[in-house]
Design a protein around this motif. Structure first.
Motif, short mmCIF file in Angstrom:
data_model
loop_
_atom_site.label_atom_id
_atom_site.label_comp_id
_atom_site.label_asym_id
_atom_site.label_seq_id
_atom_site.Cartn_x
_atom_site.Cartn_y
_atom_site.Cartn_z
N LYS A 68 30.91 47.62 51.57
CA LYS A 68 30.87 47.62 50.00
C LYS A 68 32.08 48.38 49.38
O LYS A 68 32.49 47.91 48.35
CB LYS A 68 29.61 48.03 49.67
N ALA A 69 32.32 49.41 50.07
CA ALA A 69 33.48 50.25 49.31
C ALA A 69 34.53 49.61 49.32
O ALA A 69 35.51 49.56 48.66
CB ALA A 69 33.38 51.69 50.11
N MET A 70 35.07 48.98 50.42
CA MET A 70 36.24 48.33 50.74
C MET A 70 36.13 47.07 49.66
O MET A 70 37.22 46.68 49.09
CB MET A 70 36.45 47.62 52.16
N LEU A 71 35.16 46.33 49.77
CA LEU A 71 35.34 45.17 48.87
C LEU A 71 35.28 45.51 47.43
O LEU A 71 35.93 44.61 46.49
CB LEU A 71 33.82 44.30 48.95
N GLU A 72 35.07 46.68 46.97
CA GLU A 72 35.42 47.02 45.66
C GLU A 72 36.90 47.05 45.21
O GLU A 72 37.30 46.76 44.18
CB GLU A 72 34.72 48.50 45.05
N TYR A 73 37.56 46.86 46.33
CA TYR A 73 39.20 47.03 46.21
C TYR A 73 39.78 45.70 46.46
O TYR A 73 40.88 45.58 46.37
CB TYR A 73 39.93 48.16 46.90
N GLN A 74 38.90 44.58 46.46
CA GLN A 74 39.74 43.44 46.69
C GLN A 74 40.43 43.07 45.53
O GLN A 74 39.86 43.64 44.21
CB GLN A 74 38.42 42.29 46.73
N GLY A 75 41.64 42.27 45.57
CA GLY A 75 42.60 42.14 44.49
C GLY A 75 43.75 43.16 44.66
O GLY A 75 44.80 42.73 44.09
N PHE A 76 43.21 44.42 45.06
CA PHE A 76 44.49 45.30 45.45
C PHE A 76 45.28 44.78 46.63
O PHE A 76 44.83 44.21 47.36
CB PHE A 76 44.11 46.70 45.34
N VAL A 77 46.47 45.19 46.62
CA VAL A 77 47.31 44.85 47.77
C VAL A 77 47.81 46.11 48.56
O VAL A 77 48.01 47.34 47.96
CB VAL A 77 48.74 44.33 47.18
N TRP A 78 47.69 46.03 50.02
CA TRP A 78 48.24 46.88 50.65
C TRP A 78 50.04 47.13 50.79
O TRP A 78 50.42 46.54 51.45
CB TRP A 78 47.85 46.69 52.25
N ASP A 79 50.39 47.67 49.74
CA ASP A 79 51.72 47.90 49.53
C ASP A 79 52.08 49.22 50.38
O ASP A 79 51.10 49.97 50.96
CB ASP A 79 52.08 47.75 48.10
N GLU A 80 53.29 49.77 50.44
CA GLU A 80 53.68 50.97 51.16
C GLU A 80 52.98 52.01 50.71
O GLU A 80 52.48 52.90 51.18
CB GLU A 80 55.36 51.00 51.18
N GLU A 81 52.90 52.16 49.16
CA GLU A 81 52.15 53.27 48.47
C GLU A 81 50.63 53.50 48.91
O GLU A 81 50.30 54.40 49.29
CB GLU A 81 52.50 53.23 46.90
N ASN A 82 49.91 52.28 48.98
CA ASN A 82 48.69 52.40 49.07
C ASN A 82 48.41 52.53 50.59
O ASN A 82 47.67 53.56 50.79
CB ASN A 82 48.00 50.76 48.90
N LEU A 83 49.43 52.09 51.51
CA LEU A 83 49.15 52.37 52.82
C LEU A 83 49.53 53.93 53.16
O LEU A 83 48.63 54.54 53.87
CB LEU A 83 50.07 51.53 53.75
#
Length: 120
Positions: A68-83
């Protein structure tokens, strides 16, 4: 004699350039060892596959059951900064994630892993 010398120098330069271009990819295979127990590139394992992760939306791999925690971040992108934030300390980026990985502390290893993931 000059042609042979020029051909030899040319071959040495080519080998050097190829070595410089390909060595980081092979070296980074080792850094992925920390991930491959749970992740692959072709299919989901304990964690979702990582093929094309850089630039992909978070929690978007079809067929994988996200927390559920990950699903709350849907719409965000795995860019270099987030990774970078995620791989340093996953629970500080997404609290309550089910990923049990302490993180990568060494900046060089983090850089290498992100470059490796970009190449996949």
């Amino acid at each position: 004699m000059n042609k042979l010398w020029l051909i030899s120098i040319g071959m040495i330069v080519c080998i050097f350039v190829l070595t410089m271009c390909w060595t980081p990819v092979y070296a980074n295979d080792k850094i992925f060892n920390k991930c491959k127990a749970c992740h692959g590139f072709e299919k989901n394992k304990l964690g979702p596959h990582l093929k094309g992760i850089v630039g992909r939306e978070i929690a978007s791999v079809e067929g994988y059951k996200y927390s559920k925690a990950m699903l709350e971040y849907q719409g965000f992108v795995w860019d270099e900064e987030n990774l970078r934030i995620w791989l340093t300390k996953p629970k500080s980026f997404i609290p309550r994630t089910k990923m049990i990985f302490a993180g990568i502390k060494k900046e060089k290893e983090l850089d290498e892993l992100i470059e490796y993931l970009k190449s996949k």
